[in-house]
Write an enzyme that holds these catalytic residues in place. Sequence first.
Site, PDB file in Angstrom:
ATOM      1  N   GLY A   9       0.795  -1.231   0.000  1.00 27.67           N
ATOM      2  CA  GLY A   9       0.000   0.000   0.000  1.00 27.67           C
ATOM      3  C   GLY A   9       0.827   1.281   0.000  1.00 27.67           C
ATOM      4  O   GLY A   9       1.802   1.390   0.724  1.00 27.67           O
ATOM      5  N   SER A  10       0.440   2.269  -0.783  1.00 25.12           N
ATOM      6  CA  SER A  10       1.260   3.456  -0.952  1.00 25.12           C
ATOM      7  C   SER A  10       0.504   4.549  -1.710  1.00 25.12           C
ATOM      8  O   SER A  10      -0.703   4.447  -1.912  1.00 25.12           O
ATOM      9  CB  SER A  10       2.535   3.070  -1.706  1.00 25.12           C
ATOM     10  OG  SER A  10       2.232   2.142  -2.727  1.00 25.12           O
ATOM     11  N   ARG A  11       1.246   5.593  -2.174  1.00 24.04           N
ATOM     12  CA  ARG A  11       0.609   6.728  -2.827  1.00 24.04           C
ATOM     13  C   ARG A  11       1.484   7.249  -3.958  1.00 24.04           C
ATOM     14  O   ARG A  11       2.707   7.137  -3.918  1.00 24.04           O
ATOM     15  CB  ARG A  11       0.391   7.848  -1.803  1.00 24.04           C
ATOM     16  CG  ARG A  11      -0.780   8.757  -2.121  1.00 24.04           C
ATOM     17  CD  ARG A  11      -0.982   9.755  -1.008  1.00 24.04           C
ATOM     18  NE  ARG A  11      -0.138  10.929  -1.160  1.00 24.04           N
ATOM     19  CZ  ARG A  11       0.223  11.719  -0.146  1.00 24.04           C
ATOM     20  NH1 ARG A  11      -0.157  11.442   1.077  1.00 24.04           N
ATOM     21  NH2 ARG A  11       0.972  12.768  -0.377  1.00 24.04           N
TER      22      ARG A  11
END
Length: 200
Positions: free
Chosen positions: A169-171
């Site tokens: 999970g990240s951006r």
Amino acid sequence: MARGAGPWLVPGLAGAAGAVLLSRKSRYRALVGAAAAVTAAGLTWFFRDPPRHGTGRVLSGADGKVQSIDPWPDGRTRVAVFMSPVDVHVNRAPMAGKIISVEHIAGGHVPAFDKESDRNERVVWRFETEIGELECVQIAGTVARRIVPYLEEGATVEQGERLGLIRFGSRFDVYLPPGIRPAVVVGQRTRAGETRLVSD
């Protein structure tokens, strides 16, 4: 499969293969083998890297959901896309151009949807494009503790070309130059290399 997946994928597949081979000897080992096989299948699915063929002035660099659209003090607009663990985590170039710089910045690992994630581990990309300088930022999340860039400063990229991988999970943030307005809205789903971030 995504480049940079080896340190996770190879041990997962090897462990699953070994567990399955040993699963015939007892019911307990059969359960362990089944769990290992499910985990390996999940890792294989997570590190998928499907082909993309989009067109448009500026395309999304990430699969995920538009988390925020923020005006910046210098006139730019930041479009932040949050990638959950179920999204494809290979990021792509929003536009064709030349890579001016690739900067790795050490930082924390708070959840990528948290406002404090701006201080997380990240890689800042700057591109020279037909609309001016375009900045993109890969931001690691709580689980994503490694960003794997595929390209280096000075390279010329095509629109939609793979930039790198963020594990889990990240951006991914895109800073649109002054005068360029986003065509997406908060909550909208995007696909890297396909979804148009601005109107043509």
